[in-house]
Motif scaffolding. Sequence first.
Motif, PDB file in Angstrom:
ATOM      1  N   LEU A 286       0.837  -1.207   0.000  1.00 40.43           N
ATOM      2  CA  LEU A 286       0.000   0.000   0.000  1.00 40.43           C
ATOM      3  C   LEU A 286       0.867   1.251   0.000  1.00 40.43           C
ATOM      4  CD1 LEU A 286      -2.672  -1.129   2.617  1.00 40.43           C
ATOM      5  CD2 LEU A 286      -3.070  -0.792   0.167  1.00 40.43           C
ATOM      6  N   LEU A 287       1.922   1.239   0.795  1.00 43.58           N
ATOM      7  CA  LEU A 287       2.783   2.416   0.888  1.00 43.58           C
ATOM      8  C   LEU A 287       3.475   2.690  -0.453  1.00 43.58           C
ATOM      9  CD1 LEU A 287       5.059   3.229   3.913  1.00 43.58           C
ATOM     10  CD2 LEU A 287       5.763   3.790   1.588  1.00 43.58           C
ATOM     11  N   MET A 288       4.021   1.662  -1.051  1.00 44.92           N
ATOM     12  CA  MET A 288       4.743   1.868  -2.300  1.00 44.92           C
ATOM     13  C   MET A 288       3.810   2.237  -3.448  1.00 44.92           C
ATOM     14  SD  MET A 288       7.903  -0.879  -2.177  1.00 44.92           S
ATOM     15  CE  MET A 288       6.987  -2.301  -1.627  1.00 44.92           C
ATOM     16  N   GLU A 289       2.623   1.656  -3.467  1.00 47.84           N
ATOM     17  CA  GLU A 289       1.675   2.002  -4.520  1.00 47.84           C
ATOM     18  C   GLU A 289       1.089   3.399  -4.304  1.00 47.84           C
ATOM     19  OE1 GLU A 289       1.339   0.589  -7.262  1.00 47.84           O
ATOM     20  OE2 GLU A 289       2.322  -1.325  -6.868  1.00 47.84           O
ATOM     21  N   ALA A 290       0.920   3.800  -3.050  1.00 52.38           N
ATOM     22  CA  ALA A 290       0.478   5.172  -2.790  1.00 52.38           C
ATOM     23  C   ALA A 290       1.533   6.160  -3.269  1.00 52.38           C
ATOM     24  CB  ALA A 290       0.196   5.366  -1.301  1.00 52.38           C
ATOM     25  N   ALA A 291       2.788   5.844  -3.035  1.00 57.12           N
ATOM     26  CA  ALA A 291       3.864   6.712  -3.523  1.00 57.12           C
ATOM     27  C   ALA A 291       3.889   6.749  -5.050  1.00 57.12           C
ATOM     28  CB  ALA A 291       5.208   6.233  -2.987  1.00 57.12           C
ATOM     29  N   ALA A 292       3.611   5.602  -5.672  1.00 56.97           N
ATOM     30  CA  ALA A 292       3.655   5.521  -7.129  1.00 56.97           C
ATOM     31  C   ALA A 292       2.606   6.412  -7.802  1.00 56.97           C
ATOM     32  CB  ALA A 292       3.476   4.071  -7.579  1.00 56.97           C
ATOM     33  N   LEU A 293       1.554   6.781  -7.080  1.00 56.65           N
ATOM     34  CA  LEU A 293       0.541   7.681  -7.630  1.00 56.65           C
ATOM     35  C   LEU A 293       1.151   9.004  -8.080  1.00 56.65           C
ATOM     36  CD1 LEU A 293      -2.361   7.303  -5.021  1.00 56.65           C
ATOM     37  CD2 LEU A 293      -2.264   6.309  -7.321  1.00 56.65           C
ATOM     38  N   PHE A 294       2.235   9.396  -7.438  1.00 52.47           N
ATOM     39  CA  PHE A 294       2.840  10.706  -7.693  1.00 52.47           C
ATOM     40  C   PHE A 294       4.063  10.613  -8.593  1.00 52.47           C
ATOM     41  CE2 PHE A 294       0.704  10.542  -3.578  1.00 52.47           C
ATOM     42  CZ  PHE A 294      -0.264  11.506  -3.783  1.00 52.47           C
ATOM     43  N   MET A 295       4.216   9.448  -9.259  1.00 49.52           N
ATOM     44  CA  MET A 295       5.281   9.225 -10.238  1.00 49.52           C
ATOM     45  C   MET A 295       6.651   9.660  -9.711  1.00 49.52           C
ATOM     46  SD  MET A 295       3.164  10.182 -13.726  1.00 49.52           S
ATOM     47  CE  MET A 295       2.464  11.694 -13.063  1.00 49.52           C
ATOM     48  N   PRO A 296       7.122   9.014  -8.644  1.00 55.90           N
ATOM     49  CA  PRO A 296       8.394   9.413  -8.023  1.00 55.90           C
ATOM     50  C   PRO A 296       9.594   9.086  -8.903  1.00 55.90           C
ATOM     51  CG  PRO A 296       7.612   7.367  -7.067  1.00 55.90           C
ATOM     52  CD  PRO A 296       6.521   7.856  -7.980  1.00 55.90           C
ATOM     53  N   ASP A 297      10.685   9.795  -8.633  1.00 55.08           N
ATOM     54  CA  ASP A 297      11.927   9.448  -9.323  1.00 55.08           C
ATOM     55  C   ASP A 297      12.588   8.270  -8.594  1.00 55.08           C
ATOM     56  OD1 ASP A 297      13.153  10.477  -7.016  1.00 55.08           O
ATOM     57  OD2 ASP A 297      13.540  12.428  -7.945  1.00 55.08           O
ATOM     58  N   ALA A 298      13.735   7.841  -9.098  1.00 58.53           N
ATOM     59  CA  ALA A 298      14.390   6.646  -8.548  1.00 58.53           C
ATOM     60  C   ALA A 298      14.759   6.818  -7.080  1.00 58.53           C
ATOM     61  CB  ALA A 298      15.638   6.317  -9.372  1.00 58.53           C
ATOM     62  N   ASP A 299      15.229   7.997  -6.701  1.00 66.01           N
ATOM     63  CA  ASP A 299      15.620   8.230  -5.311  1.00 66.01           C
ATOM     64  C   ASP A 299      14.412   8.153  -4.383  1.00 66.01           C
ATOM     65  OD1 ASP A 299      18.275   8.503  -5.929  1.00 66.01           O
ATOM     66  OD2 ASP A 299      18.252  10.695  -5.962  1.00 66.01           O
ATOM     67  N   THR A 300      13.307   8.737  -4.813  1.00 62.31           N
ATOM     68  CA  THR A 300      12.106   8.722  -3.977  1.00 62.31           C
ATOM     69  C   THR A 300      11.520   7.312  -3.902  1.00 62.31           C
ATOM     70  OG1 THR A 300      11.664  10.984  -4.701  1.00 62.31           O
ATOM     71  CG2 THR A 300       9.891   9.848  -3.556  1.00 62.31           C
ATOM     72  N   GLU A 301      11.602   6.560  -4.983  1.00 61.93           N
ATOM     73  CA  GLU A 301      11.154   5.160  -4.953  1.00 61.93           C
ATOM     74  C   GLU A 301      11.974   4.362  -3.940  1.00 61.93           C
ATOM     75  OE1 GLU A 301      11.228   3.337  -8.761  1.00 61.93           O
ATOM     76  OE2 GLU A 301       9.187   3.975  -9.258  1.00 61.93           O
ATOM     77  N   ALA A 302      13.284   4.606  -3.914  1.00 59.93           N
ATOM     78  CA  ALA A 302      14.150   3.909  -2.960  1.00 59.93           C
ATOM     79  C   ALA A 302      13.790   4.292  -1.528  1.00 59.93           C
ATOM     80  CB  ALA A 302      15.616   4.235  -3.247  1.00 59.93           C
ATOM     81  N   ALA A 303      13.476   5.568  -1.316  1.00 59.15           N
ATOM     82  CA  ALA A 303      13.080   6.012   0.016  1.00 59.15           C
ATOM     83  C   ALA A 303      11.756   5.372   0.419  1.00 59.15           C
ATOM     84  CB  ALA A 303      12.964   7.536   0.046  1.00 59.15           C
ATOM     85  N   ALA A 304      10.814   5.261  -0.530  1.00 58.17           N
ATOM     86  CA  ALA A 304       9.532   4.615  -0.239  1.00 58.17           C
ATOM     87  C   ALA A 304       9.741   3.159   0.156  1.00 58.17           C
ATOM     88  CB  ALA A 304       8.610   4.716  -1.452  1.00 58.17           C
ATOM     89  N   LEU A 305      10.684   2.479  -0.494  1.00 61.88           N
ATOM     90  CA  LEU A 305      10.985   1.093  -0.137  1.00 61.88           C
ATOM     91  C   LEU A 305      11.534   1.007   1.285  1.00 61.88           C
ATOM     92  CD1 LEU A 305      11.333  -1.905  -0.746  1.00 61.88           C
ATOM     93  CD2 LEU A 305      13.502  -1.350  -1.892  1.00 61.88           C
ATOM     94  N   ASP A 306      12.414   1.937   1.658  1.00 57.94           N
ATOM     95  CA  ASP A 306      12.962   1.944   3.015  1.00 57.94           C
ATOM     96  C   ASP A 306      11.854   2.134   4.059  1.00 57.94           C
ATOM     97  OD1 ASP A 306      15.574   1.475   2.349  1.00 57.94           O
ATOM     98  OD2 ASP A 306      16.177   3.581   2.380  1.00 57.94           O
ATOM     99  N   VAL A 307      10.957   3.066   3.796  1.00 55.71           N
ATOM    100  CA  VAL A 307       9.866   3.321   4.743  1.00 55.71           C
ATOM    101  C   VAL A 307       8.915   2.123   4.783  1.00 55.71           C
ATOM    102  CG1 VAL A 307       7.978   4.867   5.369  1.00 55.71           C
ATOM    103  CG2 VAL A 307      10.066   5.809   4.381  1.00 55.71           C
ATOM    104  N   ALA A 308       8.683   1.505   3.628  1.00 60.43           N
ATOM    105  CA  ALA A 308       7.834   0.314   3.579  1.00 60.43           C
ATOM    106  C   ALA A 308       8.443  -0.827   4.400  1.00 60.43           C
ATOM    107  CB  ALA A 308       7.632  -0.120   2.130  1.00 60.43           C
ATOM    108  N   ALA A 309       9.761  -0.999   4.276  1.00 58.09           N
ATOM    109  CA  ALA A 309      10.445  -2.034   5.062  1.00 58.09           C
ATOM    110  C   ALA A 309      10.379  -1.709   6.549  1.00 58.09           C
ATOM    111  CB  ALA A 309      11.902  -2.161   4.597  1.00 58.09           C
ATOM    112  N   ALA A 310      10.517  -0.441   6.889  1.00 55.23           N
ATOM    113  CA  ALA A 310      10.408  -0.026   8.288  1.00 55.23           C
ATOM    114  C   ALA A 310       9.022  -0.329   8.836  1.00 55.23           C
ATOM    115  CB  ALA A 310      10.711   1.468   8.410  1.00 55.23           C
ATOM    116  N   LEU A 311       8.008  -0.063   8.034  1.00 49.28           N
ATOM    117  CA  LEU A 311       6.631  -0.351   8.454  1.00 49.28           C
ATOM    118  C   LEU A 311       6.441  -1.842   8.706  1.00 49.28           C
ATOM    119  CD1 LEU A 311       3.708   0.436   8.978  1.00 49.28           C
ATOM    120  CD2 LEU A 311       3.336   0.457   6.493  1.00 49.28           C
ATOM    121  N   GLU A 312       7.059  -2.675   7.881  1.00 48.36           N
ATOM    122  CA  GLU A 312       6.947  -4.116   8.097  1.00 48.36           C
ATOM    123  C   GLU A 312       7.641  -4.531   9.390  1.00 48.36           C
ATOM    124  OE1 GLU A 312       5.367  -7.851   6.977  1.00 48.36           O
ATOM    125  OE2 GLU A 312       4.949  -5.788   6.358  1.00 48.36           O
TER     126      GLU A 312
END
Length: 306
Positions: A60-86
Amino acid sequence: MDLPFDFESQLAARATLVERRLADRLDGTPRPGEIVLPPRILSAMRYALLGGGKRIRPFLLMEAAALFMPDADTEAAALDVAAALECIHTYSLVHDDLPAMDDDALRRGRPTLHIAYDEATAILAGDALLTLAFDMVTDPSTSLAPERRVALVSALSRAAGFGGMVGGQMIDLASENRHLSEEEIVTLQAMKTGALLRFACEAGAIVCGATPDDRERLSRFGEAIGLAFQLADDLLDLTADEAVMGKATGKDADRGKATLVSLHGAEWAHTQLRGLVDAAVELLEPFGDRAEPLRQAAGFIANRRN
């Protein structure tokens, strides 16, 4: 012509990314400021964290971020936050399974952590996973702007803490064999289960620096699917097979826990689930086709079988 979106493949792909990120973080190498990583607690953390699961919150977190068409750095940050949430979600399961809490022996088809290791190790591993989550969100190596990291820490602390998930667990324990009103049950479930799901959706917007309106819209989407998740869970506790669920079922009734299903019945619950999915999908309209993964996630959550 575009091929139809394959939800299950995308869910599995996101889960694989999260699994790899978590495995990398628990590779046994001390980071700056860490002294030594005791092998037993590291092993216990890996057992709990890398033991499978759908990883729906990170999805959910990564797909919510994808709504805003992030660049590679922001996608990587979203993955880190998603892993933290897990990490937060897994710590909550480890502690929830303890004898002093729900006293479960099975989780994801395997012995729970305190059974596989021991209670003290399970408590400490849960503590370590909780603190690891904030380490990952605030890691200086991320490209995320400091103000976004602060906003994420604030939102996650409140979703996971005594005004959110932990508080919901406390209310749940105190409510055994006591009549709860519908309003009290909804509040309990919005805290214990819904708070982290709401955060998952809102965090995607925070990571990408979305507008306050978009952040609020995704927060409301998260609230709707959080209610749906718990309602579906309560139905499964009544009807699902333990082997399919990978954990004990029927425990809510055995412990005298009030749920909306026990209050209103299964037919009412199915009707409510349809309404919650419709409300969640409606909130995604401004995002157009980009929101298709989240639309399908809402249906998946409401109709899951385990």
